[in-house]
Design a protein around this motif. Structure first.
Motif, PDB file in Angstrom:
ATOM      1  N   HIS A 209       0.826  -1.209   0.000  1.00 10.09           N
ATOM      2  CA  HIS A 209       0.000   0.000   0.000  1.00 10.09           C
ATOM      3  C   HIS A 209       0.861   1.261   0.000  1.00 10.09           C
ATOM      4  O   HIS A 209       0.597   2.187  -0.758  1.00 10.09           O
ATOM      5  N   ARG A 210       1.910   1.273   0.837  1.00  6.58           N
ATOM      6  CA  ARG A 210       2.759   2.468   0.931  1.00  6.58           C
ATOM      7  C   ARG A 210       3.477   2.733  -0.381  1.00  6.58           C
ATOM      8  O   ARG A 210       3.582   3.888  -0.818  1.00  6.58           O
ATOM      9  N   LEU A 211       3.985   1.694  -1.010  1.00  5.14           N
ATOM     10  CA  LEU A 211       4.745   1.841  -2.252  1.00  5.14           C
ATOM     11  C   LEU A 211       4.015   1.124  -3.382  1.00  5.14           C
ATOM     12  O   LEU A 211       4.539   0.233  -4.028  1.00  5.14           O
ATOM     13  N   ASN A 212       2.781   1.529  -3.613  1.00  3.40           N
ATOM     14  CA  ASN A 212       1.945   0.944  -4.664  1.00  3.40           C
ATOM     15  C   ASN A 212       1.355   2.106  -5.461  1.00  3.40           C
ATOM     16  O   ASN A 212       0.677   2.966  -4.903  1.00  3.40           O
ATOM     17  N   SER A 213       1.622   2.120  -6.763  1.00  2.00           N
ATOM     18  CA  SER A 213       1.234   3.283  -7.562  1.00  2.00           C
ATOM     19  C   SER A 213      -0.255   3.340  -7.874  1.00  2.00           C
ATOM     20  O   SER A 213      -0.835   4.418  -7.923  1.00  2.00           O
ATOM     21  N   SER A 214      -0.879   2.188  -8.093  1.00  4.47           N
ATOM     22  CA  SER A 214      -2.243   2.247  -8.622  1.00  4.47           C
ATOM     23  C   SER A 214      -3.254   1.341  -7.943  1.00  4.47           C
ATOM     24  O   SER A 214      -4.455   1.489  -8.169  1.00  4.47           O
ATOM     25  N   ILE A 247      11.401  -7.967  -4.116  1.00  2.74           N
ATOM     26  CA  ILE A 247      10.883  -6.825  -3.353  1.00  2.74           C
ATOM     27  C   ILE A 247      10.101  -5.838  -4.217  1.00  2.74           C
ATOM     28  O   ILE A 247       9.534  -4.877  -3.703  1.00  2.74           O
ATOM     29  N   GLY A 248      10.054  -6.065  -5.526  1.00  8.03           N
ATOM     30  CA  GLY A 248       9.348  -5.131  -6.379  1.00  8.03           C
ATOM     31  C   GLY A 248       8.793  -5.792  -7.625  1.00  8.03           C
ATOM     32  O   GLY A 248       9.313  -6.805  -8.101  1.00  8.03           O
ATOM     33  N   ALA A 249       7.701  -5.227  -8.139  1.00  6.85           N
ATOM     34  CA  ALA A 249       7.099  -5.701  -9.389  1.00  6.85           C
ATOM     35  C   ALA A 249       6.591  -4.497 -10.171  1.00  6.85           C
ATOM     36  O   ALA A 249       6.102  -3.522  -9.586  1.00  6.85           O
ATOM     37  N   ALA A 250       6.730  -4.565 -11.476  1.00  4.12           N
ATOM     38  CA  ALA A 250       6.251  -3.484 -12.348  1.00  4.12           C
ATOM     39  C   ALA A 250       5.693  -4.098 -13.626  1.00  4.12           C
ATOM     40  O   ALA A 250       6.351  -4.928 -14.255  1.00  4.12           O
ATOM     41  N   LEU A 251       4.506  -3.686 -13.979  1.00  2.38           N
ATOM     42  CA  LEU A 251       3.909  -4.101 -15.249  1.00  2.38           C
ATOM     43  C   LEU A 251       4.167  -3.008 -16.277  1.00  2.38           C
ATOM     44  O   LEU A 251       3.888  -1.830 -16.020  1.00  2.38           O
ATOM     45  N   VAL A 268       3.418   2.277 -17.376  1.00  4.44           N
ATOM     46  CA  VAL A 268       3.502   1.367 -16.226  1.00  4.44           C
ATOM     47  C   VAL A 268       2.183   1.447 -15.452  1.00  4.44           C
ATOM     48  O   VAL A 268       1.979   2.370 -14.653  1.00  4.44           O
ATOM     49  N   PRO A 269       1.269   0.503 -15.678  1.00  2.00           N
ATOM     50  CA  PRO A 269      -0.003   0.509 -14.945  1.00  2.00           C
ATOM     51  C   PRO A 269       0.160   0.197 -13.467  1.00  2.00           C
ATOM     52  O   PRO A 269      -0.704   0.525 -12.663  1.00  2.00           O
ATOM     53  N   LEU A 270       1.262  -0.483 -13.102  1.00  3.23           N
ATOM     54  CA  LEU A 270       1.477  -0.813 -11.693  1.00  3.23           C
ATOM     55  C   LEU A 270       2.965  -0.836 -11.375  1.00  3.23           C
ATOM     56  O   LEU A 270       3.755  -1.484 -12.070  1.00  3.23           O
ATOM     57  N   LEU A 271       3.330  -0.127 -10.323  1.00  2.00           N
ATOM     58  CA  LEU A 271       4.658  -0.207  -9.722  1.00  2.00           C
ATOM     59  C   LEU A 271       4.426  -0.466  -8.241  1.00  2.00           C
ATOM     60  O   LEU A 271       3.779   0.337  -7.560  1.00  2.00           O
ATOM     61  N   ALA A 272       4.919  -1.589  -7.726  1.00  2.00           N
ATOM     62  CA  ALA A 272       4.662  -1.965  -6.334  1.00  2.00           C
ATOM     63  C   ALA A 272       5.934  -2.523  -5.711  1.00  2.00           C
ATOM     64  O   ALA A 272       6.617  -3.350  -6.324  1.00  2.00           O
ATOM     65  N   LEU A 273       6.226  -2.077  -4.493  1.00  2.00           N
ATOM     66  CA  LEU A 273       7.409  -2.547  -3.783  1.00  2.00           C
ATOM     67  C   LEU A 273       7.067  -2.862  -2.333  1.00  2.00           C
ATOM     68  O   LEU A 273       6.179  -2.247  -1.732  1.00  2.00           O
ATOM     69  N   SER A 274       7.798  -3.804  -1.783  1.00  2.00           N
ATOM     70  CA  SER A 274       7.616  -4.195  -0.394  1.00  2.00           C
ATOM     71  C   SER A 274       7.998  -3.057   0.543  1.00  2.00           C
ATOM     72  O   SER A 274       8.995  -2.361   0.327  1.00  2.00           O
TER      73      SER A 274
END
Length: 380
Positions: A209-214, A247-251, A268-274
């Motif tokens: 949630h903290r490091l989630n773009s969308s 620790i991270g994923a990006a589409l 990049v529809p989604l950038l998410a990191l732990s």
């Protein structure tokens, strides 16, 4: 009605246990000896079952701090708990400290406590925290049944224990924060996700949630990742203390133009990191490397879908620091030459914005203390 109705297991990162009357029957400070009461077998079994699913356990007990010292003498029990709090302070304050020490949101905690008063105090001051009586734990465990457990989940408790060691070393380190980060010898590798990494990417989409773009849902991420023109990237990190794992994923949407040429834009529809890597420059390094890869592939613009929330302020700051600004283009800006919206465009919701920047000129560099490589190079 079940106490877990409307409960989202993906949002739970740590279950916090009371001691007296919850983990064990007796009151520890009233013991005639230094021996602690015997923990309830069903409580220990529940803690172990949660750990197997990647859910941490901690302690919040209104009791004498000496009880925690006595617990240290029982390593087979103490080892099950991270960031425990035993003091006379309010439970709500203990939960805040646990969340801070673990680097997670307070709302990611669940409190198990036999006292209706303590549960009411937490519910009043921390309304986002779910509270349960000990008899509700069975329903809590049932809420996790049937959910996929990734290899990363099974390693989560061990990695948080490593994080405790890392934090302790940081407190003892004689030097600046940047000098400590350099000493940690952190290494980040970026590459296209392999088949066995996809479940972890879906987990990051659901749990961060903290490091989630969308806030793209796991189901939508899976759908988009398998569609033409899209590629899923992951980031792994290690340091001198061990592996952080993925620790991270990006589409990335690289849908080609109608003429078949190189896509001018990487979206990049989604950038998410732990949240485990917050404050270490990993999110910036991952984002900046994606920008570099986009330019190397011939793209001229880089875009990220942002859905602002109360939780993702850090992500919003990062995107601004990376030079991304709100574009005038509507969600359908990522369309094909024939005018049909791409899957990415259809994934953008009404409360989202598209941020973009040119890839010409200088791009921001990764933090100096992080060694960044492409996984293809690192494994060559």
């Amino acid at each position: 009605m079940s106490v877990t109705d409307g409960f989202d297991p993906d949002g739970v990162k740590c279950v916090v246990w009371d001691l007296d009357g919850t983990l064990w029957d007796e009151i520890a400070v009233e013991s005639a000896t230094d021996d602690l009461p015997t923990p309830r077998p069903e409580a220990l079994a529940a803690i172990d079952a949660l750990a197997a699913r990647g859910v941490l356990s901690s302690i919040a007990s209104r009791s004498a701090p000496s009880v925690l010292d006595r617990l240290d003498a029982v390593p087979e029990v103490r080892a099950r708990f991270l960031a425990p709090q035993v003091s006379w302070q309010d439970k709500s304050e203990s939960l805040r400290r646990i969340a801070k020490d673990l680097g997670i949101a307070v709302d990611a905690l669940v409190l198990v406590d036999d006292s209706p008063y303590e549960r009411a105090e937490v519910e009043a001051l921390l309304p986002g925290v779910r509270t349960l009586a000990p008899e509700d734990v069975t329903a809590l465990l049932a809420a996790f049944e049937g959910r996929e457990v990734t290899a990363e989940s099974r390693e989560r408790v061990r990695r948080y224990r490593t994080e405790e060691t890392r934090r302790a070393e940081g407190e003892r380190f004689e030097g600046s924060r940047e000098e400590f980060l350099r000493w940690c010898d952190m290494r980040l590798s970026v590459g296209a996700a392999t088949a066995d990494e996809i479940p972890r990417a879906l987990e990051l989409a659901a749990r961060t949630h903290r490091l989630n773009s969308s806030g793209l849902t796991p189901d939508r991420l899976r759908e988009l990742a398998s569609s033409d023109g899209h590629e899923l990237y992951t980031a792994r990190m290690t340091d001198r203390f061990g592996e952080y794992g993925i620790i991270g994923a990006a589409l990335v949407d690289r849908t080609r133009r109608a003429d078949g040429g190189t896509p001018a834009t990487w979206s990049v529809p989604l950038l998410a990191l732990s949240c485990r890597v917050a404050g270490r420059g990993a999110a910036a390094a991952f984002l900046f490397r994606l920008m570099e890869r986009a330019r190397e592939a011939g793209a001229e613009e880089f875009r990220v879908t942002l859905r602002p929330t109360d939780a993702n302020l850090e992500m919003r700051i990062l995107l601004r620091q990376a030079g991304l600004r709100r574009t005038d283009a509507p969600a359908t800006a990522t369309t094909t030459g024939v005018g049909d919206a791409t899957p990415t465009a259809r994934a953008t919701t009404a409360d989202s914005a598209v941020l973009g920047r040119t890839l010409q000129g200088d791009l921001p560099g990764s933090p100096a203390w992080l060694h960044v490589s492409d996984r293809e190079d690192a494994e060559a």
